[in-house]
Design a protein around this motif. Structure first.
Motif, PDB file in Angstrom:
ATOM      1  N   HIS A  56     -13.748  -2.681   1.923  1.00  0.00           N
ATOM      2  CA  HIS A  56     -12.960  -1.797   2.812  1.00  0.00           C
ATOM      3  C   HIS A  56     -11.600  -2.615   3.188  1.00  0.00           C
ATOM      4  N   SER A  59      -9.384  -2.800   0.166  1.00  0.00           N
ATOM      5  CA  SER A  59      -8.857  -1.468  -0.244  1.00  0.00           C
ATOM      6  C   SER A  59      -7.840  -0.809   0.827  1.00  0.00           C
ATOM      7  N   ASP A  60      -7.745  -1.416   1.817  1.00  0.00           N
ATOM      8  CA  ASP A  60      -6.825  -0.865   2.673  1.00  0.00           C
ATOM      9  C   ASP A  60      -5.633  -1.338   2.309  1.00  0.00           C
ATOM     10  N   ASP A  62      -4.807  -1.509  -0.651  1.00  0.00           N
ATOM     11  CA  ASP A  62      -4.413  -0.958  -2.230  1.00  0.00           C
ATOM     12  C   ASP A  62      -4.301   0.728  -1.974  1.00  0.00           C
ATOM     13  N   GLU A  64      -5.354   4.116  -3.494  1.00  0.00           N
ATOM     14  CA  GLU A  64      -6.260   4.693  -4.456  1.00  0.00           C
ATOM     15  C   GLU A  64      -5.828   5.843  -5.117  1.00  0.00           C
ATOM     16  N   LEU A  65      -6.200   6.014  -6.224  1.00  0.00           N
ATOM     17  CA  LEU A  65      -5.765   7.093  -7.051  1.00  0.00           C
ATOM     18  C   LEU A  65      -6.598   8.513  -6.662  1.00  0.00           C
ATOM     19  N   TYR A  89      -1.215   8.372  -6.041  1.00  0.00           N
ATOM     20  CA  TYR A  89      -1.887   6.978  -5.307  1.00  0.00           C
ATOM     21  C   TYR A  89      -1.532   7.227  -3.882  1.00  0.00           C
ATOM     22  N   ARG A  91      -2.005   5.750   0.345  1.00  0.00           N
ATOM     23  CA  ARG A  91      -2.371   4.721   1.357  1.00  0.00           C
ATOM     24  C   ARG A  91      -2.154   5.333   2.646  1.00  0.00           C
ATOM     25  N   ASP A 131      -4.805   3.620 -13.656  1.00  0.00           N
ATOM     26  CA  ASP A 131      -5.453   2.678 -12.980  1.00  0.00           C
ATOM     27  C   ASP A 131      -6.240   3.362 -11.758  1.00  0.00           C
ATOM     28  N   THR A 132      -7.398   3.099 -11.215  1.00  0.00           N
ATOM     29  CA  THR A 132      -7.873   3.715  -9.953  1.00  0.00           C
ATOM     30  C   THR A 132      -7.255   3.099  -8.687  1.00  0.00           C
ATOM     31  N   SER A 133      -6.380   1.830  -8.909  1.00  0.00           N
ATOM     32  CA  SER A 133      -5.924   1.677  -7.665  1.00  0.00           C
ATOM     33  C   SER A 133      -4.682   0.719  -7.988  1.00  0.00           C
ATOM     34  N   THR A 135      -1.389  -2.083  -6.218  1.00  0.00           N
ATOM     35  CA  THR A 135      -0.890  -2.848  -4.990  1.00  0.00           C
ATOM     36  C   THR A 135       0.585  -3.147  -4.898  1.00  0.00           C
TER      37      THR A 135
END
Length: 325
Positions: A56, A59-60, A62, A64-65, A89, A91, A131-133, A135
């Motif tokens: 988590h 991922s904060d 990143d 996310e898709l 995406y 955030r 891509d699922t995420s 940065t």
């Protein structure tokens, strides 16, 4: 006889004691297994919580898709080149929900069926391949040491999967190698924005920055006015940042108007003239030698490759930023 009975009785008591003793042993073993099992479960839960916490935390930072639900996207005609739903995406901002950045990704264009088909096999034409995420850095970074001005803003990055700078508007799919190819960039832009307004705090926004790079920069410039009409009344400030999107309309070393012809092909192939809400400008551009001047929405798409003066509204001619209050 009495002695025999006594021995049998003693033997039977001894057997009972052995049975009882073995039962206690089984109970002790069972209890031991239960204790070990509980300790194992506690350890696993602890590890899972630690792993989840680390994930988590990572991922904060990143993006996310988020792929639009098929029913939502398809009912609005929104599709990537390969027919998959558009995506973005996201955030969430760390502090302020009223500050937003919407970014349109780069990725050039496709100007015919073959090029669009080839793009449809990659993230440039399919949300399924994305891509699922991601940065990203710069003004999208959550690190306030690197990005003190925007590190706490909400950021939505629209996946560029239409090959037309979010401007395609072909109603029927095209067929190439038995595959359906869709050009729905303008509908993708509208559907993504509508979904954000329905499902996120964008409906409470006060300040919005629309940014775009390269092909996405052209999209940001052209969609600025359309975006303004779709944002909630709470938005009192809209800025537009165009990055790396000045494609100068000059002849190449062979004397060909390569860029002007490229933009013309994209404009015609993706039926951009049918996109509602695009402004009409008077521009002079190189273009084909048989057509030095034009007055149409085509010129809006060629705004970034102008040669000569443009007679357009101040809001569109101010390329660095557009501010509406």
């Amino acid at each position: 006889m009495d002695a025999l009975l006594f021995n049998k009785h003693a033997s039977s008591k001894h057997t009972v004691r052995r049975v009882l003793g073995s039962k206690r042993l089984y109970i002790y073993i069972a209890l031991l297994f239960i204790v070990v099992g509980l300790l194992t479960i506690i350890r696993l839960v602890t590890q899972m919580r630690t792993s989840f916490g680390n994930f988590h935390y990572e991922s904060d930072t990143d993006f996310e898709l988020v792929t639009l639900p098929k029913n939502f996207a398809y009912s609005r005609g929104a599709r990537c080149l390969d027919g998959t739903p558009p995506a973005y995406y996201f955030r969430a901002g760390a502090v302020s929900s009223q500050f937003w950045i919407i970014h349109l990704l780069p990725g050039a264009w496709c100007e015919n069926k073959q090029q669009c088909y080839e793009r449809s096999l990659s993230p440039l034409g399919s949300s399924k391949k994305a891509d699922t995420s991601i940065t990203p850095g710069g003004m999208f970074s959550k690190d306030c040491k690197i990005n003190p001005q925007f590190c706490t803003w909400n950021v939505a990055v629209f996946l560029y999967c239409d090959g037309s700078s979010f401007l395609g508007n072909v109603s029927s799919p095209m067929i190439y190698k038995s595959a359906k190819i869709y050009s729905r960039g303008a509908l993708n832009f509208d559907a993504l924005l509508e979904y954000l307004l329905l499902t996120t705090r964008l409906k409470q926004a006060e300040q919005v920055i629309l940014t775009g790079s390269s092909a996405g920069g052209i999209a940001a410039l052209i969609h600025a006015d359309r975006l303004r009409t779709r944002l909630p009344p709470s938005v009192h400030s809209l800025h537009v940042v165009v990055d790396g999107s000045m494609f100068v309309d000059v002849l190449d070393i062979k004397g060909n108007a390569t860029l002007a012809n490229l933009f013309r092909n994209i404009y015609e192939f993706h039926n951009i003239k049918a996109v509602a809400g695009l402004p009409t400008l008077n521009l002079k551009f190189q273009g084909h030698s048989t057509d030095k001047t034009s007055h149409s929405r085509h010129n809006t798409f060629l705004l970034v490759s102008i040669k000569g003066e443009a007679n357009c509204s101040k809001s569109l001619c101010r390329l660095p930023t557009i501010t509406r209050r």
